[in-house]
Design a protein around this motif. Structure first.
Motif, mmCIF file in Angstrom:
data_model
loop_
_atom_site.group_PDB
_atom_site.id
_atom_site.type_symbol
_atom_site.label_atom_id
_atom_site.label_comp_id
_atom_site.label_asym_id
_atom_site.label_seq_id
_atom_site.Cartn_x
_atom_site.Cartn_y
_atom_site.Cartn_z
ATOM 1 N N THR A 132 0.448 -0.892 0.182
ATOM 2 C CA THR A 132 -0.026 -0.082 -0.430
ATOM 3 C C THR A 132 0.825 0.668 -0.133
ATOM 4 O O THR A 132 2.507 0.881 0.378
ATOM 5 N N GLY A 133 0.021 2.214 -0.088
ATOM 6 C CA GLY A 133 0.688 3.323 -0.314
ATOM 7 C C GLY A 133 0.143 5.285 -0.436
ATOM 8 O O GLY A 133 -0.872 4.413 -0.513
ATOM 9 N N PRO A 134 0.341 5.798 -0.769
ATOM 10 C CA PRO A 134 -0.320 7.131 -0.128
ATOM 11 C C PRO A 134 -0.835 6.851 -1.494
ATOM 12 O O PRO A 134 -0.212 7.998 -2.701
ATOM 13 N N GLU A 136 -3.943 6.032 2.055
ATOM 14 C CA GLU A 136 -3.595 4.690 1.895
ATOM 15 C C GLU A 136 -3.852 3.889 0.826
ATOM 16 O O GLU A 136 -5.644 3.678 0.704
#
Length: 77
Positions: free
Chosen positions: A41-43, A50
């Motif tokens: 996951t990431g921004p 997220e």
């Protein structure tokens, strides 16, 4: 020290990013570096929420190794 570790330190690439490949291209006078985002996951680059990652590779090419291009992780739809 592995070449990927060397370039990680030289360019300031830290987790969750990692360098997975470095190739010297003498014909074109450059070093090709493959940078991968290693988290699941990431921004989101638009809203910062997220999100799941679906494209985790960025490619950087720089003959003098003084800068690097990083792409933001792209959220899944």
């Amino acid at each position: 020290m592995e070449i990927e570790d060397h370039y990680s330190q030289l360019l300031g690439i830290y987790s969750p990013w990692s360098i997975s490949d470095v190739a010297l291209n003498l014909e074109r006078g450059r070093v090709d570096i493959v940078i991968e985002y290693t988290d699941d996951t990431g921004p989101c680059p638009e809203c910062c929420a997220e999100s799941l990652i679906h494209d985790e590779t960025a490619i950087a090419s720089n003959a003098d190794s003084s800068s690097v291009m990083k792409s933001s992780p792209k959220p899944s739809a």
